[in-house]
Design an enzyme around this catalytic site. Structure first.
Site, PDB file in Angstrom:
ATOM      1  N   ARG A 172       5.535  21.878  25.635  1.00 34.52           N
ATOM      2  CA  ARG A 172       5.059  21.915  24.260  1.00 34.52           C
ATOM      3  C   ARG A 172       6.051  21.170  23.375  1.00 34.52           C
ATOM      4  O   ARG A 172       7.221  21.020  23.725  1.00 34.52           O
ATOM      5  CB  ARG A 172       4.899  23.363  23.787  1.00 34.52           C
ATOM      6  N   ARG A 176       6.100  22.650  13.082  1.00 32.79           N
ATOM      7  CA  ARG A 176       5.969  23.775  12.151  1.00 32.79           C
ATOM      8  C   ARG A 176       5.260  23.283  10.898  1.00 32.79           C
ATOM      9  O   ARG A 176       5.735  22.349  10.253  1.00 32.79           O
ATOM     10  CB  ARG A 176       7.336  24.321  11.789  1.00 32.79           C
ATOM     11  N   ARG A 255      21.579  16.300  35.199  1.00 39.50           N
ATOM     12  CA  ARG A 255      22.034  15.361  34.193  1.00 39.50           C
ATOM     13  C   ARG A 255      23.390  15.839  33.693  1.00 39.50           C
ATOM     14  O   ARG A 255      23.672  17.033  33.680  1.00 39.50           O
ATOM     15  CB  ARG A 255      21.062  15.302  33.006  1.00 39.50           C
ATOM     16  N   ARG A 286      23.545  12.154  19.980  1.00 38.81           N
ATOM     17  CA  ARG A 286      23.829  12.912  18.748  1.00 38.81           C
ATOM     18  C   ARG A 286      25.323  12.916  18.445  1.00 38.81           C
ATOM     19  O   ARG A 286      26.150  12.582  19.303  1.00 38.81           O
ATOM     20  CB  ARG A 286      23.300  14.344  18.847  1.00 38.81           C
ATOM     21  N   GLU A 311      27.770  12.214  21.700  1.00 41.88           N
ATOM     22  CA  GLU A 311      27.294  12.718  22.988  1.00 41.88           C
ATOM     23  C   GLU A 311      26.389  11.679  23.640  1.00 41.88           C
ATOM     24  O   GLU A 311      25.458  11.173  23.012  1.00 41.88           O
ATOM     25  CB  GLU A 311      26.527  14.022  22.742  1.00 41.88           C
ATOM     26  N   TYR A 359      18.510  26.024  33.866  1.00 43.44           N
ATOM     27  CA  TYR A 359      19.166  26.018  32.566  1.00 43.44           C
ATOM     28  C   TYR A 359      19.109  27.432  32.005  1.00 43.44           C
ATOM     29  O   TYR A 359      18.033  28.024  31.889  1.00 43.44           O
ATOM     30  CB  TYR A 359      18.510  25.040  31.572  1.00 43.44           C
ATOM     31  N   ASP A 361      20.472  29.767  28.709  1.00 39.44           N
ATOM     32  CA  ASP A 361      21.268  29.952  27.509  1.00 39.44           C
ATOM     33  C   ASP A 361      22.264  31.085  27.767  1.00 39.44           C
ATOM     34  O   ASP A 361      22.089  31.880  28.701  1.00 39.44           O
ATOM     35  CB  ASP A 361      20.355  30.306  26.327  1.00 39.44           C
TER      36      ASP A 361
HETATM   37  P1  FDA Z   1      29.248  28.330  33.750  1.00 32.87           P
HETATM   38  O1  FDA Z   1      28.997  26.940  34.169  1.00 32.87           O
HETATM   39  O2  FDA Z   1      29.638  28.574  32.363  1.00 32.87           O
HETATM   40  O3  FDA Z   1      30.394  28.930  34.681  1.00 32.87           O
HETATM   41  C1  FDA Z   1      30.492  28.650  36.057  1.00 32.87           C
HETATM   42  C2  FDA Z   1      31.959  28.608  36.443  1.00 32.87           C
HETATM   43  O4  FDA Z   1      32.076  28.507  37.871  1.00 32.87           O
HETATM   44  C3  FDA Z   1      32.701  27.413  35.870  1.00 32.87           C
HETATM   45  O5  FDA Z   1      33.813  27.871  35.111  1.00 32.87           O
HETATM   46  C4  FDA Z   1      33.148  26.636  37.088  1.00 32.87           C
HETATM   47  O6  FDA Z   1      34.407  26.020  36.941  1.00 32.87           O
HETATM   48  C5  FDA Z   1      33.201  27.723  38.152  1.00 32.87           C
HETATM   49  N1  FDA Z   1      33.091  27.185  39.518  1.00 32.87           N
HETATM   50  C6  FDA Z   1      32.157  26.338  40.002  1.00 32.87           C
HETATM   51  N2  FDA Z   1      32.418  26.037  41.281  1.00 32.87           N
HETATM   52  C7  FDA Z   1      33.551  26.712  41.627  1.00 32.87           C
HETATM   53  C8  FDA Z   1      34.331  26.785  42.808  1.00 32.87           C
HETATM   54  N3  FDA Z   1      34.020  26.099  43.909  1.00 32.87           N
HETATM   55  N4  FDA Z   1      35.429  27.564  42.806  1.00 32.87           N
HETATM   56  C9  FDA Z   1      35.790  28.264  41.697  1.00 32.87           C
HETATM   57  N5  FDA Z   1      35.083  28.218  40.543  1.00 32.87           N
HETATM   58  C10 FDA Z   1      33.977  27.447  40.504  1.00 32.87           C
HETATM   59  N6  FDA Z   1      23.757  28.215  25.616  1.00 32.87           N
HETATM   60  C11 FDA Z   1      23.444  28.802  24.446  1.00 32.87           C
HETATM   61  O7  FDA Z   1      23.098  29.979  24.431  1.00 32.87           O
HETATM   62  N7  FDA Z   1      23.540  28.099  23.279  1.00 32.87           N
HETATM   63  C12 FDA Z   1      23.930  26.813  23.239  1.00 32.87           C
HETATM   64  O8  FDA Z   1      23.999  26.204  22.166  1.00 32.87           O
HETATM   65  C13 FDA Z   1      24.256  26.169  24.465  1.00 32.87           C
HETATM   66  N8  FDA Z   1      24.654  24.882  24.479  1.00 32.87           N
HETATM   67  C14 FDA Z   1      24.866  24.257  25.673  1.00 32.87           C
HETATM   68  C15 FDA Z   1      25.195  22.903  25.677  1.00 32.87           C
HETATM   69  C16 FDA Z   1      25.372  22.254  26.872  1.00 32.87           C
HETATM   70  C17 FDA Z   1      25.736  20.785  26.881  1.00 32.87           C
HETATM   71  C18 FDA Z   1      25.217  22.949  28.097  1.00 32.87           C
HETATM   72  C19 FDA Z   1      25.359  22.250  29.416  1.00 32.87           C
HETATM   73  C20 FDA Z   1      24.926  24.295  28.084  1.00 32.87           C
HETATM   74  C21 FDA Z   1      24.742  24.970  26.882  1.00 32.87           C
HETATM   75  N9  FDA Z   1      24.444  26.312  26.846  1.00 32.87           N
HETATM   76  C22 FDA Z   1      24.163  26.909  25.655  1.00 32.87           C
HETATM   77  C23 FDA Z   1      24.357  27.103  28.097  1.00 32.87           C
HETATM   78  C24 FDA Z   1      25.675  27.818  28.493  1.00 32.87           C
HETATM   79  O9  FDA Z   1      26.664  26.854  28.743  1.00 32.87           O
HETATM   80  C25 FDA Z   1      25.378  28.668  29.741  1.00 32.87           C
HETATM   81  O10 FDA Z   1      24.522  29.699  29.375  1.00 32.87           O
HETATM   82  C26 FDA Z   1      26.612  29.298  30.353  1.00 32.87           C
HETATM   83  O11 FDA Z   1      27.521  28.287  30.695  1.00 32.87           O
HETATM   84  C27 FDA Z   1      26.186  30.024  31.612  1.00 32.87           C
HETATM   85  O12 FDA Z   1      27.302  30.643  32.214  1.00 32.87           O
HETATM   86  P2  FDA Z   1      27.469  30.640  33.777  1.00 32.87           P
HETATM   87  O13 FDA Z   1      28.520  31.631  34.047  1.00 32.87           O
HETATM   88  O14 FDA Z   1      26.169  30.782  34.467  1.00 32.87           O
HETATM   89  O15 FDA Z   1      27.960  29.151  34.152  1.00 32.87           O
END
Ligand code: FDA
Length: 378
Positions: A172, A176, A255, A286, A311, A359, A361
């Site tokens: 979608r 608005r 990506r 952006r 970015e 993905y 949040d």
């Molecule tokens: P996350 O990626 O944070 O943590 C995983 C960890 O595992 C990392 O620290 C990594 O180093 C570690 N790891 C991986 N492999 C490993 C290994 N082999 N050994 C040891 N450690 C390892 N959300 C939102 O609510 N509002 C927002 O505005 C945004 N904006 C946003 C922008 C962008 C560019 C992205 C990519 C994402 C967002 N998000 C967001 C989403 C947000 O980043 C996401 O919800 C959290 O990172 C999720 O947390 P996780 O713990 O799942 O992963």
């Protein structure tokens, strides 16, 4: 140790905090030099302005359980997110709303007029039979708004002409028919008053939690590696699921983003926190200006300097940070194969955005971790 957690992002830290509160001894390892995963932020050295290292993070949720939980670790400001976009040198509000439409068509349409116009323009294609993203977008909002605000921006995000992207990439495109340009529709929204890292550190601050940074689960030279721990202790794994299985079923597509940070000697660079660039002739998608996330810190932030971050978006290679799942049909087939493999792993629980190839949040990652704790691990 009762539980090993791989990854100190919101998913891993939520499990760690719950387990520690329930009396379990937890070790959290992360291969990065800091905790917090992608939500990590730090103050830029020259200006002291808080910069979100892995892209702008805005907290928002309508989940009362998650809202109550996160408020145990931080207070939130009353920041409300709004995004604008620059198209052909003119700035418009997003998401597309009545102000965007009236400014674009140089008109004073009522909500009903604007709706009728968009419906008429959208008649060019049928959303159900759209052959690609371009046709789908035109079927949703009509060609003029698509070409101005969606086409080139999407092409920059995907490095692909929208005519060559599958229609399913968008389900979608919100329009608005009023002047509301609040970006999120959630009940609660705000930014942590003393920053993301303070919040994340408070979650890990418990006698039962040990955090080891610069520690990679796949590094055989460090004692808490995969071969030494799987089957010996329960594990929550929040790293990439394909990496866990040594890419046996192929690589999952992501990506990534490249960020270009600059300290500029002006009080205010763009007047707002996020400005999109809708057109093809600007290579970035952006610009973030971090000052504007915290107007309440005006007395602490320098008056004549600001930090901006351009970015850029591209497909990720194996050594890049994975940010957004590409999610092609091949990716989805591989993910199913990895899920089957995961079932065979004794007491390893895959979670978070990388562990589930989704993905998420922040509020979704925290909510999913609370569910895993309550339903499986507790
Ligand atoms: P996350 O990626 O944070 O943590 C995983 C960890 O595992 C990392 O620290 C990594 O180093 C570690 N790891 C991986 N492999 C490993 C290994 N082999 N050994 C040891 N450690 C390892 N959300 C939102 O609510 N509002 C927002 O505005 C945004 N904006 C946003 C922008 C962008 C560019 C992205 C990519 C994402 C967002 N998000 C967001 C989403 C947000 O980043 C996401 O919800 C959290 O990172 C999720 O947390 P996780 O713990 O799942 O992963």
């Amino acid at each position: 140790m009762d539980l090993l957690i791989v990854g100190s992002g919101f998913f891993g830290l939520t499990i760690a905090e719950r387990a520690a509160a329930a009396g379990r001894k937890v070790t959290v390892i992360d291969r990065r030099h800091h905790i917090g995963g992608n939500a990590f932020s730090e103050n830029e050295a020259q200006t002291g302005i808080e910069v979100h290292r892995y892209g702008a993070h805005l907290f928002h949720t309508s989940n009362a359980t998650v809202w109550e939980y996160v408020n145990r670790f931080t207070q939130f400001t009353d920041y409300v997110h709004r995004v604008y976009t620059n198209h052909k040198g003119v700035v418009y509000p997003l998401p597309i709303n009545l102000a965007t439409i009236n400014q674009f068509f140089q008109a004073a349409y009522s909500p009903a007029d604007a709706r009728a116009l968009v419906n008429e323009l959208a008649g060019e294609f049928d959303a159900k039979s759209a052959a690609n993203l371009e046709e789908k977008a035109i079927a949703l909002i009509g060609r003029p708004l698509y070409e101005a605000f969606i086409r080139d921006y999407t092409a920059k995000q995907w490095q692909t002409d929208p005519k060559d992207l599958p229609a399913e990439v968008i389900s979608r495109l919100p329009v608005r028919y009023n002047y509301d340009n609040r970006y999120f529709n959630d009940t609660w929204e705000g930014l942590p008053v003393d920053g993301y890292t303070a919040w994340l550190e408070r979650m890990a601050d418990h006698a039962n939690i040990e955090v080891k940074l610069d520690t990679d689960f796949f590094d055989a030279a460090q004692p808490l590696n995969k071969a030494a721990t799987v089957g010996q202790v329960p594990i929550v794994y929040t790293g990439p699921v394909d990496r866990y299985f040594d890419f046996a079923e192929g690589e999952l597509g992501w990506r990534t983003l490249d960020f270009e940070e600059e300290v500029v000697d002006v009080a205010d660079f763009q007047g707002t926190s996020v400005m999109n660039y809708a057109d093809a002739d600007v290579p970035y998608t952006r610009i973030h200006e971090f000052k504007h996330f915290h107007p309440e810190r005006a007395d602490r932030y320098p008056a004549e300097k600001t930090v901006i971050m351009r970015e850029y978006s591209r497909f990720a290679g194996r050594d890049d940070e994975p940010y957004y799942p590409v999610n092609t049909p091949e990716d989805r087939a591989r993910l199913l194969a990895y899920r089957d493999l995961s079932k065979g792993e004794a007491d390893v629980h895959f979670g978070g955005r990388l562990g589930t190839y989704q993905y998420l949040d922040m509020h979704m990652a925290i909510g999913a971790a609370l569910s895993m704790w309550n339903n499986t691990l507790r």
